[in-house]
Write an enzyme that holds these catalytic residues in place. Structure first.
Site, PDB file in Angstrom:
ATOM      1  N   ARG A  66      17.609   4.518 -26.114  1.00  0.00           N
ATOM      2  CA  ARG A  66      18.715   5.375 -26.529  1.00  0.00           C
ATOM      3  C   ARG A  66      20.072   4.923 -26.009  1.00  0.00           C
ATOM      4  NH1 ARG A  66      15.239  10.564 -25.238  1.00  0.00           N
ATOM      5  NH2 ARG A  66      14.489   8.982 -23.805  1.00  0.00           N
ATOM      6  N   ASP A 200      -5.010  -0.317 -22.796  1.00  0.00           N
ATOM      7  CA  ASP A 200      -5.472   0.090 -21.468  1.00  0.00           C
ATOM      8  C   ASP A 200      -5.357  -1.188 -20.649  1.00  0.00           C
ATOM      9  OD1 ASP A 200      -7.100   0.377 -19.155  1.00  0.00           O
ATOM     10  OD2 ASP A 200      -7.967   2.154 -20.074  1.00  0.00           O
ATOM     11  N   HIS A 201      -4.338  -1.253 -19.795  1.00  0.00           N
ATOM     12  CA  HIS A 201      -4.041  -2.562 -19.199  1.00  0.00           C
ATOM     13  C   HIS A 201      -5.169  -3.071 -18.308  1.00  0.00           C
ATOM     14  CE1 HIS A 201      -2.657  -0.257 -15.687  1.00  0.00           C
ATOM     15  NE2 HIS A 201      -2.728  -1.369 -14.996  1.00  0.00           N
ATOM     16  N   HIS A 263      -8.878   4.051 -17.404  1.00  0.00           N
ATOM     17  CA  HIS A 263      -9.227   2.811 -16.700  1.00  0.00           C
ATOM     18  C   HIS A 263     -10.655   2.855 -16.144  1.00  0.00           C
ATOM     19  CE1 HIS A 263      -5.053   2.193 -17.198  1.00  0.00           C
ATOM     20  NE2 HIS A 263      -4.624   2.715 -16.073  1.00  0.00           N
TER      21      HIS A 263
HETATM   22  C1  BG6 Z   1      -1.417   3.307 -14.592  1.00  0.00           C
HETATM   23  C2  BG6 Z   1      -1.214   4.656 -13.958  1.00  0.00           C
HETATM   24  O1  BG6 Z   1      -2.055   3.443 -15.831  1.00  0.00           O
HETATM   25  O2  BG6 Z   1      -2.214   2.508 -13.737  1.00  0.00           O
HETATM   26  C3  BG6 Z   1      -0.594   4.514 -12.598  1.00  0.00           C
HETATM   27  O3  BG6 Z   1      -0.391   5.456 -14.791  1.00  0.00           O
HETATM   28  C4  BG6 Z   1      -1.389   3.571 -11.734  1.00  0.00           C
HETATM   29  O4  BG6 Z   1      -0.476   5.780 -11.958  1.00  0.00           O
HETATM   30  C5  BG6 Z   1      -1.631   2.271 -12.475  1.00  0.00           C
HETATM   31  O5  BG6 Z   1      -0.658   3.337 -10.551  1.00  0.00           O
HETATM   32  C6  BG6 Z   1      -2.583   1.377 -11.701  1.00  0.00           C
HETATM   33  O6  BG6 Z   1      -2.580   0.115 -12.282  1.00  0.00           O
HETATM   34  P1  BG6 Z   1      -2.884  -1.171 -11.409  1.00  0.00           P
HETATM   35  O7  BG6 Z   1      -2.906  -2.290 -12.401  1.00  0.00           O
HETATM   36  O8  BG6 Z   1      -1.800  -1.285 -10.391  1.00  0.00           O
HETATM   37  O9  BG6 Z   1      -4.219  -0.908 -10.777  1.00  0.00           O
END
Ligand code: BG6
Length: 513
Positions: A66, A200-201, A263
């Site tokens: 924005r 979902d990383h 996760h």
């Molecule tokens: C995110 C959460 O999806 O994953 C965060 O929203 C969390 O709260 C994070 O800290 C953890 O990711 P990683 O890769 O640091 O384990």
């Protein structure tokens, strides 16, 4: 404890870095680009991909947000890449890369902004040859997801006129089952499933993908990967950080929604699923769904919630959750959750899966531990009593997702000396030592896969809804019965006593507690 290391030859390493495929020309359009994620993760990931020769030459980035940022945006991205990507400030490659980074200011509900965006993308098609291919990345606050997708549809940007149009959607994907369903319905009105990439990383992490390689590329583990040999499984996703200024978000989320529903549930399927018929999105998804469907309703006595109070983390004083910025001073949001799952299928009946996730715990530690059953009788009695090696310990396979990424196998070895005394030893595979590189930020792999149209490492519609359905009774119960003991663990500890008790009553222990 003795440790044996595993290393990998330089030839193997080199071969693993050769790109299999380079995506088609593409413009990556990031909505919500002024947020932290773009600067800290997405742009460094795109830069690394480009440097590794994994991006097409015809490539451009558009950040959309924005505020009227323009040049400030590019400078900010530059800082993010330097800090997050270990890049020198005067690197000429970085300068070239940043020339392809554009900024577009607009309100997400303003139709006129989309008209201008469309024109900008058409200009980029001409200047950079991006050829109508678009990867939209929704990294905004979730209330804009539907709006943006509908606006893209209304402005004829959601369906390819010539190239491919794909859309990555960040988490949180819904707040509960009904909101996730509604979001899916809304988005499916405009985009087909094969255009949607719910990120979902964790699935982008090398160590998470390695669970499947470990299980299915080796002949020796799979035969014992079942109820006949495994006593139980423990999954820990512990963070020592707090909520990092995200009070308003976290107040509505909590540990169950933030980490367990997505996760941790993904980690659990990778450990528990059957071998898929091939390593493609469809077959893998089918096997993951079977695991989630086999999870029994979770009993309330098998669930623990917690919230951190003040304490000490890494030797420094830490405030409690209720004292964090923009958090209700009498908040009931959980910053910790632990539970025991039962997967009632042929492979896992009777094997408990214990999981826990929390903030402000003693250390950052994400780990999956498979604990095996003990031998049926114990031949070696010299361990009893004052033995230095202690009681004989069961075999474990410990998969360290982060940090110190790797895998260890604990087994018993005879300690030197006249007695038949066994000592636990560790055989250790360390990612960084073996491959000489630290594992990449998960976003690199996921951005690349989305550009290639490969949804293997993304969440699918029914998976998201099924995991929300599993969490629904817990969320309802918690909402109906606010906790009476919050805060119930000190920042810097391993969580509430009840989480330790959850395993202790089954005669088991977390690795750290
Ligand atoms: C995110 C959460 O999806 O994953 C965060 O929203 C969390 O709260 C994070 O800290 C953890 O990711 P990683 O890769 O640091 O384990």
């Amino acid at each position: 404890m003795v440790t044996t290391e595993v290393t990998v030859s330089p030839e193997v390493l080199q071969a693993s870095r050769v790109p299999e495929r380079v995506p088609e020309p593409c413009a990556v359009v990031i909505f919500g680009a002024s947020g932290d994620l773009t600067k800290r993760k997405l742009l460094p990931a795109l830069y690394h991909l480009e440097q590794a020769g994994l991006l097409p030459a015809e490539f451009a980035v558009v950040g959309v947000a924005r505020r009227p940022l323009q040049g400030e945006f590019v400078n900010d991205m530059r800082d993010g890449i330097i800090k997050g990507g270990g890049v020198e400030a005067d690197d000429p490659n970085l300068r070239d890369f940043l020339q392809r980074v554009n900024y577009h200011a607009m309100n997400f509900d303003d139709p006129e902004g989309y008209v201008r965006l469309k024109a900008l993308l058409e200009t980029l098609d001409k200047n950079y040859g991006t050829n109508g291919n678009r990867l939209f990345y929704l990294a905004t606050s979730p209330e804009y997801f539907s709006e943006i997708v509908h606006q893209l549809g209304a402005h004829r940007m959601a369906k390819p006129e010539k190239g491919a149009v794909r859309c990555i959607i960040e988490k949180p994907f819904g707040h509960d089952l009904s909101s996730a369903r509604k979001l899916n319905d809304d988005i499916n009105e405009v985009l087909s499933e094969d255009q949607i990439f719910r990120i979902d990383h964790y699935l982008g992490k090398e160590t998470v993908q390695n669970i499947l390689v470990f299980r299915f590329a080796n002949g020796i583990f799979e035969p014992i990967w079942n109820r006949n040999y495994i006593d139980h499984v423990r999954i820990t996703a512990a963070e020592n950080i707090g909520i990092e200024g995200r009070g308003p978000f976290y107040e509505k989320a909590g540990a169950l929604r933030d980490v367990i529903q997505n996760h941790v549930m993904q980690l659990l399927t990778f450990v528990a699923m059957e071998p898929p018929v091939s390593f493609f999105s469809g077959p893998i998804h089918v096997e993951k769904m079977k695991v989630w469907k086999a999870i029994q309703p979770i009993r309330m006595e098998d669930i623990v919630r917690g919230q951190y109070g003040p304490g000490t983390v890494d030797g420094k004083p830490a405030i409690g959750y209720r004292q964090e910025d923009r958090v209700d001073p009498v908040s009931n949001t959980e910053t910790f959750a632990a539970m025991r799952f039962k997967i009632e299928n042929w492979r896992w009946a009777g094997v408990p899966f214990y999981v826990r996730a929390g903030k402000r715990l003693a250390q950052r530690f994400t780990d999956i531990t498979i604990q095996f059953k003990q031998p049926p009788t114990m031949l070696f009695k010299d361990n009893v009593g004052s033995s230095e090696c202690g009681e004989i310990q069961p075999n474990i396979i410990s998969m360290r997702i982060q940090p110190n990424e790797g895998i260890s196998l604990r087994f018993a070895a005879k300690a030197p000396g006249p007695n038949m005394q066994s000592c636990p030893v560790m055989m250790d595979f360390d990612y960084a030592a073996a491959f000489g590189v630290s594992s990449a930020n998960g976003y690199e792999r996921l951005l690349l896969d989305a550009m290639l149209g490969d949804a293997t490492l993304f969440a699918h519609r029914d998976g998201v809804e099924t995991t929300w359905a599993l969490m629904a009774p817990i969320l309802e119960e918690w909402a109906a019965h606010p906790p009476k003991d919050f805060p119930n663990y000190a920042a810097g500890s391993w969580g509430p006593e009840a989480a330790i008790e959850l395993l202790a009553r089954d005669g088991r222990k977390w690795r750290h507690q």
